[in-house]
Scaffold this motif. Structure first.
Motif, PDB file in Angstrom:
ATOM      1  N   MET A 198      68.213  18.783  68.210  1.00 54.55           N
ATOM      2  CA  MET A 198      68.087  20.399  68.299  1.00 54.55           C
ATOM      3  C   MET A 198      69.044  20.907  66.925  1.00 54.55           C
ATOM      4  O   MET A 198      70.132  20.812  66.689  1.00 54.55           O
ATOM      5  CB  MET A 198      68.913  20.697  69.633  1.00 54.55           C
ATOM      6  CG  MET A 198      68.529  22.131  69.981  1.00 54.55           C
ATOM      7  SD  MET A 198      68.902  22.847  71.497  1.00 54.55           S
ATOM      8  CE  MET A 198      70.722  22.530  71.463  1.00 54.55           C
ATOM      9  N   ILE A 199      68.160  21.800  66.706  1.00 54.71           N
ATOM     10  CA  ILE A 199      68.894  22.736  65.450  1.00 54.71           C
ATOM     11  C   ILE A 199      68.717  24.074  66.025  1.00 54.71           C
ATOM     12  O   ILE A 199      67.859  24.636  66.538  1.00 54.71           O
ATOM     13  CB  ILE A 199      67.940  22.666  64.209  1.00 54.71           C
ATOM     14  CG1 ILE A 199      68.331  21.316  63.470  1.00 54.71           C
ATOM     15  CG2 ILE A 199      68.333  23.823  63.180  1.00 54.71           C
ATOM     16  CD1 ILE A 199      67.812  21.126  62.223  1.00 54.71           C
ATOM     17  N   LEU A 200      69.877  24.725  65.849  1.00 46.93           N
ATOM     18  CA  LEU A 200      70.221  26.401  66.175  1.00 46.93           C
ATOM     19  C   LEU A 200      70.318  27.042  64.750  1.00 46.93           C
ATOM     20  O   LEU A 200      70.828  26.677  64.087  1.00 46.93           O
ATOM     21  CB  LEU A 200      71.451  26.276  66.999  1.00 46.93           C
ATOM     22  CG  LEU A 200      71.557  25.568  68.134  1.00 46.93           C
ATOM     23  CD1 LEU A 200      72.672  26.076  69.124  1.00 46.93           C
ATOM     24  CD2 LEU A 200      70.220  25.783  69.089  1.00 46.93           C
ATOM     25  N   ALA A 201      69.363  27.971  64.469  1.00 54.98           N
ATOM     26  CA  ALA A 201      69.297  28.696  63.390  1.00 54.98           C
ATOM     27  C   ALA A 201      69.750  30.344  63.802  1.00 54.98           C
ATOM     28  O   ALA A 201      68.810  30.837  64.413  1.00 54.98           O
ATOM     29  CB  ALA A 201      68.079  28.487  62.674  1.00 54.98           C
ATOM     30  N   ASP A 202      70.655  30.756  63.160  1.00 51.54           N
ATOM     31  CA  ASP A 202      70.862  32.159  63.375  1.00 51.54           C
ATOM     32  C   ASP A 202      70.546  33.013  62.105  1.00 51.54           C
ATOM     33  O   ASP A 202      71.164  33.015  61.169  1.00 51.54           O
ATOM     34  CB  ASP A 202      72.484  32.433  63.692  1.00 51.54           C
ATOM     35  CG  ASP A 202      72.810  33.776  63.940  1.00 51.54           C
ATOM     36  OD1 ASP A 202      71.974  34.620  64.321  1.00 51.54           O
ATOM     37  OD2 ASP A 202      73.997  34.082  64.187  1.00 51.54           O
ATOM     38  N   GLU A 203      69.607  33.794  62.253  1.00 48.53           N
ATOM     39  CA  GLU A 203      68.718  34.449  61.127  1.00 48.53           C
ATOM     40  C   GLU A 203      68.836  33.436  59.865  1.00 48.53           C
ATOM     41  O   GLU A 203      69.502  34.002  58.903  1.00 48.53           O
ATOM     42  CB  GLU A 203      69.775  35.649  61.072  1.00 48.53           C
ATOM     43  CG  GLU A 203      69.961  36.784  61.983  1.00 48.53           C
ATOM     44  CD  GLU A 203      68.339  37.627  62.060  1.00 48.53           C
ATOM     45  OE1 GLU A 203      67.552  37.415  61.375  1.00 48.53           O
ATOM     46  OE2 GLU A 203      68.460  38.363  63.161  1.00 48.53           O
TER      47      GLU A 203
ATOM     48  N   GLY B 119      72.476  20.601  65.084  1.00 46.51           N
ATOM     49  CA  GLY B 119      72.623  20.949  64.018  1.00 46.51           C
ATOM     50  C   GLY B 119      72.667  22.675  63.970  1.00 46.51           C
ATOM     51  O   GLY B 119      71.785  23.154  64.586  1.00 46.51           O
ATOM     52  N   PHE B 120      73.410  23.055  62.991  1.00 48.15           N
ATOM     53  CA  PHE B 120      73.416  24.496  62.763  1.00 48.15           C
ATOM     54  C   PHE B 120      73.140  25.108  61.471  1.00 48.15           C
ATOM     55  O   PHE B 120      73.295  24.531  60.532  1.00 48.15           O
ATOM     56  CB  PHE B 120      74.965  25.092  63.075  1.00 48.15           C
ATOM     57  CG  PHE B 120      75.527  24.721  64.543  1.00 48.15           C
ATOM     58  CD1 PHE B 120      75.229  25.634  65.457  1.00 48.15           C
ATOM     59  CD2 PHE B 120      76.078  23.633  64.703  1.00 48.15           C
ATOM     60  CE1 PHE B 120      75.864  25.411  66.837  1.00 48.15           C
ATOM     61  CE2 PHE B 120      76.759  23.298  65.986  1.00 48.15           C
ATOM     62  CZ  PHE B 120      76.531  24.075  67.014  1.00 48.15           C
ATOM     63  N   VAL B 121      72.141  26.178  61.494  1.00 48.18           N
ATOM     64  CA  VAL B 121      71.793  26.872  60.149  1.00 48.18           C
ATOM     65  C   VAL B 121      72.132  28.281  60.418  1.00 48.18           C
ATOM     66  O   VAL B 121      71.550  28.881  61.302  1.00 48.18           O
ATOM     67  CB  VAL B 121      70.422  26.657  60.034  1.00 48.18           C
ATOM     68  CG1 VAL B 121      69.929  27.384  58.573  1.00 48.18           C
ATOM     69  CG2 VAL B 121      70.141  25.227  59.812  1.00 48.18           C
ATOM     70  N   PHE B 122      73.014  29.018  59.598  1.00 46.38           N
ATOM     71  CA  PHE B 122      73.230  30.208  59.560  1.00 46.38           C
ATOM     72  C   PHE B 122      73.022  31.033  58.374  1.00 46.38           C
ATOM     73  O   PHE B 122      72.619  30.747  57.421  1.00 46.38           O
ATOM     74  CB  PHE B 122      74.999  30.399  59.697  1.00 46.38           C
ATOM     75  CG  PHE B 122      75.606  29.491  60.719  1.00 46.38           C
ATOM     76  CD1 PHE B 122      75.898  30.177  61.951  1.00 46.38           C
ATOM     77  CD2 PHE B 122      76.184  28.125  60.345  1.00 46.38           C
ATOM     78  CE1 PHE B 122      76.544  29.117  62.753  1.00 46.38           C
ATOM     79  CE2 PHE B 122      76.915  27.475  61.077  1.00 46.38           C
ATOM     80  CZ  PHE B 122      76.918  28.005  62.652  1.00 46.38           C
ATOM     81  N   HIS B 123      72.678  32.265  58.747  1.00 43.42           N
ATOM     82  CA  HIS B 123      72.052  33.337  57.487  1.00 43.42           C
ATOM     83  C   HIS B 123      73.039  33.528  56.605  1.00 43.42           C
ATOM     84  O   HIS B 123      72.623  33.876  55.345  1.00 43.42           O
ATOM     85  CB  HIS B 123      71.786  34.591  58.347  1.00 43.42           C
ATOM     86  CG  HIS B 123      73.194  35.426  58.554  1.00 43.42           C
ATOM     87  ND1 HIS B 123      73.935  35.285  59.639  1.00 43.42           N
ATOM     88  CD2 HIS B 123      73.517  36.479  57.766  1.00 43.42           C
ATOM     89  CE1 HIS B 123      74.786  36.222  59.752  1.00 43.42           C
ATOM     90  NE2 HIS B 123      74.722  37.023  58.551  1.00 43.42           N
TER      91      HIS B 123
END
Length: 244
Positions: A165-170, A89-93
């Protein structure tokens, strides 16, 4: 705990104006399942490049990168797309929501490639939005939501297929301190209660302290990795697992 990520001699080289730039250089890295890892470092240290590699958004120039035991550097584009849909899962600023879609429609999007029936997609999306505190905002489009609400939609979208897994960019980069702490509380609940692996790039040292491990990069290399000791998660958000 078993590994969810293993990198061996990982490198990513870009060609810029005829010069070779090594954004990630000979990196060896192991991340256990259920870890909450923050990635920090100065601009140009390779943080975003590493996150893109871990998220199957880019391929390494050389070295091996294993995700849940699978060497993703050897997979086809279709196979990488399937892994992104089901395992990450992706979370972006910048939230990256589709402006013409409502909150519930944005959350449904990742479920479409997996073949989830429409009625089940809508039900799952509604449950997730309710559980991140947006029960009354499901029909609103992004421009009708505050920044914090948009990031909550983005987190619900990241959870659509229950990825490990979650990847969070800022993830708190565009938020005020109070709202940023609320978003971090949601991520901590996911990690503490569900065992979801969280890998987060951040410039904010206060937010990085909420992770269990802190990875520092410099010039595309690991400068150091150290344990952190975050307190218990404080959030009203509960039950963010699979569909009821």
């Amino acid at each position: 705990m078993p590994e969810i990520v293993r990198a061996e001699g990982l490198e990513k080289i870009f060609e810029k104006k005829g010069e070779r730039v090594c954004a990630v250089s000979g990196m060896d890295l192991s991340i256990e399942k259920g870890e909450f890892l923050s990635i920090q470092g100065p601009s140009g240290s390779g943080k975003t490049t590493l996150l893109n590699l871990l998220g199957c958004l880019d391929r390494p120039t050389c070295g091996r990168l294993l995700l849940d035991g699978t060497d993703i550097s050897q997979l086809s584009e279709n196979e990488l797309s399937a892994i992104r849909a089901r395992k990450i899962g992706f979370v972006f600023h910048s939230f990256n929501l589709i402006p013409i879609l409502s909150a519930v429609e944005n959350v449904e999007l990742p479920m479409i490639p997996t073949g989830t029936p429409r009625a089940d997609r809508r039900r799952r999306a509604a449950v997730l939005l309710e559980r991140v505190g947006l029960a009354g905002r499901m029909r609103h489009r992004p421009d009708e939501l505050s920044s914090g609400e948009q990031q909550r939609v983005a987190i619900a979208r990241a959870l659509a297929n229950s990825p490990p897994m979650i990847l969070a960019d800022e993830p708190t980069g565009n938020l005020d301190t109070k709202t940023g702490q609320e978003i971090m509380g949601i991520l901590r609940v996911l990690n503490d209660d569900l065992g979801t692996t969280i890998i987060m790039v951040t410039h904010d040292d206060r937010m990085a302290r909420l992770a269990n491990m802190r990875l520092y990069l410099k010039d595309g290399r690991i400068e150091r990795m150290e344990e952190s000791a975050p307190g218990p998660a404080h959030s009203a958000v509960q039950g963010l697992g699979g569909p009821d």
